[in-house]
Design a protein around this motif. Structure first.
Motif, short mmCIF file in Angstrom:
data_model
loop_
_atom_site.label_atom_id
_atom_site.label_comp_id
_atom_site.label_asym_id
_atom_site.label_seq_id
_atom_site.Cartn_x
_atom_site.Cartn_y
_atom_site.Cartn_z
N SER B 31 0.97 -1.24 -0.06
CA SER B 31 0.07 -0.21 0.02
C SER B 31 0.45 1.04 -0.09
CB SER B 31 -0.62 -0.50 1.16
OG SER B 31 -0.02 -0.22 2.78
N VAL B 32 0.06 2.45 -0.36
CA VAL B 32 0.59 3.45 -0.29
C VAL B 32 0.27 4.83 0.52
CG1 VAL B 32 1.71 5.36 -1.93
CG2 VAL B 32 1.23 3.47 -2.80
N THR B 42 -5.48 16.95 11.80
CA THR B 42 -3.58 17.03 12.00
C THR B 42 -3.03 15.05 11.41
OG1 THR B 42 -3.90 18.86 12.72
CG2 THR B 42 -1.30 17.43 12.76
N GLY B 43 -2.41 15.21 11.00
CA GLY B 43 -2.48 13.54 10.50
C GLY B 43 -3.57 12.69 9.67
N TYR B 44 -4.25 13.28 9.30
CA TYR B 44 -5.09 12.37 7.96
C TYR B 44 -4.39 11.65 7.14
CZ TYR B 44 -8.68 11.79 4.44
OH TYR B 44 -9.55 11.37 3.26
N CYS B 45 -4.05 10.35 7.77
CA CYS B 45 -3.79 9.72 6.06
C CYS B 45 -5.30 9.16 5.16
CB CYS B 45 -2.93 9.19 6.49
SG CYS B 45 -1.29 9.91 6.73
N ILE B 46 -4.74 8.46 3.62
CA ILE B 46 -5.79 7.57 2.71
C ILE B 46 -3.92 6.87 2.62
CG2 ILE B 46 -6.61 6.73 0.65
CD1 ILE B 46 -7.28 9.82 0.74
N LEU B 47 -4.42 5.34 2.65
CA LEU B 47 -3.74 4.61 2.58
C LEU B 47 -4.10 3.40 1.44
CD1 LEU B 47 -0.98 2.80 3.50
CD2 LEU B 47 -2.58 0.96 4.35
N VAL B 48 -4.01 3.32 0.35
CA VAL B 48 -3.76 3.05 -1.19
C VAL B 48 -3.90 1.61 -1.35
CG1 VAL B 48 -4.47 3.78 -3.36
CG2 VAL B 48 -4.59 5.29 -2.44
N SER B 49 -4.11 0.22 -0.93
CA SER B 49 -3.83 -0.01 -1.89
C SER B 49 -3.46 -0.88 -3.21
CB SER B 49 -4.71 -1.82 -2.42
OG SER B 49 -4.30 -2.64 -2.73
N HIS B 97 -11.64 1.11 -5.28
CA HIS B 97 -10.53 0.89 -4.89
C HIS B 97 -9.94 0.74 -3.55
CE1 HIS B 97 -5.61 0.33 -6.64
NE2 HIS B 97 -6.19 0.30 -5.32
N LEU B 98 -9.47 -0.21 -2.76
CA LEU B 98 -9.15 -0.47 -1.37
C LEU B 98 -8.41 0.87 -1.71
CD1 LEU B 98 -8.32 -3.99 -0.80
CD2 LEU B 98 -10.80 -3.13 -0.28
N HIS B 99 -9.05 1.22 0.17
CA HIS B 99 -8.42 2.35 0.37
C HIS B 99 -8.90 3.16 2.11
CE1 HIS B 99 -11.82 4.55 -1.77
NE2 HIS B 99 -11.27 5.43 -0.85
N TRP B 100 -7.71 2.99 2.37
CA TRP B 100 -8.46 3.34 4.47
C TRP B 100 -7.86 4.72 4.56
CZ3 TRP B 100 -10.09 0.65 7.54
CH2 TRP B 100 -10.59 -1.12 7.53
#
Lengths: 162, 162
Positions: B31-32, B42-49, B97-100
């Motif tokens: 993932s990226v 603050t620190g919000y991220c998206i984690l993409v498969s 597409h899977l992303h958190w």
């Protein structure tokens, strides 16, 4: 397992009367799966950590197993009800004890491009909308049994709820 | 890795110009992690498969690693910014597409008991609210570096984004 006497989920986990057997889908080693209120999303489940923890980082070496149980339950919902998409959400903004909401989304839902929370907020003040969101073409008992049968047939760790 | 030419996340994964280096926190094996738009959290991220898949069940034997990477990134956000609570959400209602979405929630947020989506919906039509939700006490570069330094110091699998 560590429980917190002031936590509503810990109370439910420690007292069998708090959770009707007819709601408990599966007792995994690290979590308990219960059928949720909003069965317009047929198969909607809540998966509650057996341990009182508020973030995944607190689970230590059990974190992977807890996440695996979530993914197994998601797979059961997918296999039984063939949703258009699943929504996996661990929030805890009101009750911080770790619990996953697994919401299957269906093509028949006009609101399917948005998180479920907008529709659920309407149910707070609109009893017609509340009833609609609680209602599925399947009975709760049918939904429960389908999930339990799939989990049993696929050797999910743990045991059938009821 | 299987990519889908019609998927916006696959396009971003395959073309380095699509994702500014200044947004990429970490390249995990599966993932990226990118810094998201809404840095009021603050620190919000998206984690993409890295793989094009729409449900966790499609990841097969890589599912556990993908979930572990999500939990490591969550731990980094927690350790760097000490939120009141984290919200972990994998939805895909618009881009399947899977992303958190990993949203840290802070005690200073008057809306902290509700999912972030209510505030974000207001940003669609209210430019003042949009600006507020994009703004953090830290710069994006500071936030990115703090996360990268924690991940490097804790031997996260993969490599620093920029």
């Amino acid at each position: 397992m560590t429980l917190d006497p002031n936590c509503p989920f810990c109370k439910k986990l420690s007292d069998p009367k708090e959770w009707p057997a007819s709601d408990v889908v599966w007792r995994f080693p690290h979590s308990v799966a219960v059928l949720g209120q909003w069965q317009q999303y047929t198969g909607y489940c809540i998966l509650v950590s057996r341990e009182h923890a508020t973030e995944l980082s607190q689970l230590g070496p059990n974190r992977a197993a807890f996440l695996d149980e979530m993914a197994i339950l998601a797979e059961a919902i997918e296999a039984c009800f063939h949703p258009h998409k699943l929504n996996y959400e661990l929030l805890g903004n009101q009750v911080p004890h770790l619990h996953w909401h697994l919401f299957p989304r269906y093509v028949t839902d006009p609101d399917r491009q948005r998180p479920v929370w907008f529709a659920l907020a309407e149910a707070d003040t609109d009893t017609g909308e509340k009833r609609r969101l609680e209602t599925s073409p399947l009975s709760r008992a049918e939904t429960l049994t389908m999930l339990q049968d799939w989990l049993a047939a696929n050797n999910a760790p743990g045991e059938r709820g009821a």
